[in-house]
Write a protein that holds these residues in place. Sequence first.
Motif, PDB file in Angstrom:
ATOM      1  N   GLY A  48      29.212 -79.371-164.683  1.00  0.00           N
ATOM      2  CA  GLY A  48      28.478 -80.576-164.326  1.00  0.00           C
ATOM      3  C   GLY A  48      29.310 -81.640-163.657  1.00  0.00           C
ATOM      4  N   TRP A  93      19.624 -75.212-154.226  1.00  0.00           N
ATOM      5  CA  TRP A  93      18.767 -74.907-155.374  1.00  0.00           C
ATOM      6  C   TRP A  93      18.358 -73.433-155.381  1.00  0.00           C
ATOM      7  CZ3 TRP A  93      13.764 -73.338-156.499  1.00  0.00           C
ATOM      8  CH2 TRP A  93      13.264 -73.652-157.771  1.00  0.00           C
ATOM      9  N   CYS A 152      24.183 -78.789-167.471  1.00  0.00           N
ATOM     10  CA  CYS A 152      23.582 -78.933-168.801  1.00  0.00           C
ATOM     11  C   CYS A 152      22.711 -77.720-169.157  1.00  0.00           C
ATOM     12  CB  CYS A 152      22.727 -80.195-168.848  1.00  0.00           C
ATOM     13  SG  CYS A 152      23.654 -81.740-168.682  1.00  0.00           S
ATOM     14  N   SER A 166      23.617 -86.758-152.734  1.00  0.00           N
ATOM     15  CA  SER A 166      23.309 -87.293-154.059  1.00  0.00           C
ATOM     16  C   SER A 166      22.440 -86.316-154.839  1.00  0.00           C
ATOM     17  CB  SER A 166      22.593 -88.637-153.941  1.00  0.00           C
ATOM     18  OG  SER A 166      23.439 -89.630-153.412  1.00  0.00           O
ATOM     19  N   ALA A 167      21.507 -85.672-154.142  1.00  0.00           N
ATOM     20  CA  ALA A 167      20.642 -84.683-154.791  1.00  0.00           C
ATOM     21  C   ALA A 167      21.429 -83.454-155.219  1.00  0.00           C
ATOM     22  CB  ALA A 167      19.506 -84.290-153.856  1.00  0.00           C
ATOM     23  N   ASP A 181      24.502 -83.515-156.146  1.00  0.00           N
ATOM     24  CA  ASP A 181      25.173 -83.962-157.363  1.00  0.00           C
ATOM     25  C   ASP A 181      24.234 -83.863-158.562  1.00  0.00           C
ATOM     26  OD1 ASP A 181      27.280 -84.526-155.698  1.00  0.00           O
ATOM     27  OD2 ASP A 181      27.118 -86.712-155.873  1.00  0.00           O
ATOM     28  N   GLY A 182      22.970 -84.217-158.361  1.00  0.00           N
ATOM     29  CA  GLY A 182      21.998 -84.135-159.442  1.00  0.00           C
ATOM     30  C   GLY A 182      21.756 -82.703-159.889  1.00  0.00           C
ATOM     31  N   ILE A 183      21.650 -81.790-158.938  1.00  0.00           N
ATOM     32  CA  ILE A 183      21.510 -80.370-159.275  1.00  0.00           C
ATOM     33  C   ILE A 183      22.712 -79.899-160.080  1.00  0.00           C
ATOM     34  CG2 ILE A 183      21.468 -78.033-158.331  1.00  0.00           C
ATOM     35  CD1 ILE A 183      19.844 -79.132-155.977  1.00  0.00           C
ATOM     36  N   THR A 184      23.902 -80.311-159.636  1.00  0.00           N
ATOM     37  CA  THR A 184      25.132 -79.902-160.312  1.00  0.00           C
ATOM     38  C   THR A 184      25.134 -80.343-161.772  1.00  0.00           C
ATOM     39  OG1 THR A 184      26.363 -80.075-158.227  1.00  0.00           O
ATOM     40  CG2 THR A 184      27.644 -80.102-160.273  1.00  0.00           C
ATOM     41  N   ARG A 185      24.785 -81.576-162.016  1.00  0.00           N
ATOM     42  CA  ARG A 185      24.803 -82.094-163.388  1.00  0.00           C
ATOM     43  C   ARG A 185      23.701 -81.456-164.234  1.00  0.00           C
ATOM     44  NH1 ARG A 185      25.718 -87.138-160.312  1.00  0.00           N
ATOM     45  NH2 ARG A 185      27.927 -87.689-160.529  1.00  0.00           N
ATOM     46  N   ALA A 186      22.505 -81.341-163.657  1.00  0.00           N
ATOM     47  CA  ALA A 186      21.390 -80.783-164.418  1.00  0.00           C
ATOM     48  C   ALA A 186      21.624 -79.319-164.759  1.00  0.00           C
ATOM     49  CB  ALA A 186      20.087 -80.949-163.630  1.00  0.00           C
ATOM     50  N   SER A 236      29.292 -80.845-152.155  1.00  0.00           N
ATOM     51  CA  SER A 236      28.837 -82.221-152.099  1.00  0.00           C
ATOM     52  C   SER A 236      29.675 -82.979-151.075  1.00  0.00           C
ATOM     53  CB  SER A 236      28.912 -82.869-153.489  1.00  0.00           C
ATOM     54  OG  SER A 236      28.386 -84.176-153.451  1.00  0.00           O
TER      55      SER A 236
END
Length: 266
Positions: free
Chosen positions: A254, A129, A183, A172-173, A175-180, A152
Amino acid sequence: MTGAPTDPLALFSVAGKVAIITGASGAFGAVAAETLASAGARLVLTAGKAKELAVVAAACRQRGAEVEEIAGRPNSEAACDAIVAKAVERFGRVDILVVASGKNDVAKIVEMAPERFLDVMDANVTQSWLMSRAAGRQMLAQGEGGKVILMSSARGLLGHPAGYTAYCASKSAVDGITRALGCEWGPTGITVNAIAPTVFRSPLTAWMFGDDERATTTRAGFLARVPKGRLGEPADLSGPLLFLASKASDFYTGHILYADGGYTAG
């Protein structure tokens, strides 16, 4: 007319681009560094282990790359900002960020102290992050887009019975950073993607490639779930990395790209 480029290989060029790679002395970081070096990128390499970092930097210079070495980890806002500042000071800009730093700590949840869990989360999530934030600020100021590639794992999607609650949660987190971020930065021209390997050859996994009983038994059990029928090699990561670092992936953001021989497909 299809609109296909007349020189499609040019889409994969990173010649002259400036790439920051954290965790450059690790298995994936070294592959990323040497791949981008061979492709003509200019490199800013960071790692906590200065001696190992120097070895990777020397290998990249032998491949013709200009290299700036920074001994240290991206473990604070100030450290991440300093890494980006050094890249700008040396090369004038930042085009590519590869966050390859991270760690694992295997233990059953009832035996793991909270501090150990938080240490894994800090190394894998917070540092991803912070580095994305620092490099993204520079890329946004440049106004020409950029490429962010996070590290990841197949364990970001799948669990593991051997004590992976910290590692699986952290990936998993990521992955969430990547997608967010994919966007959030979509309109800016900055793409954000992650590479998620399963077991590939590295100093930590070298034993699984051996011929002793433990290795052959473990490998056979694992490969029974891998459609390609083999473990990963460093070259299996070079192609996806170059794709995500180059213009070829401008319409891809993403995404979690599983470099796993089909392991997560079944």
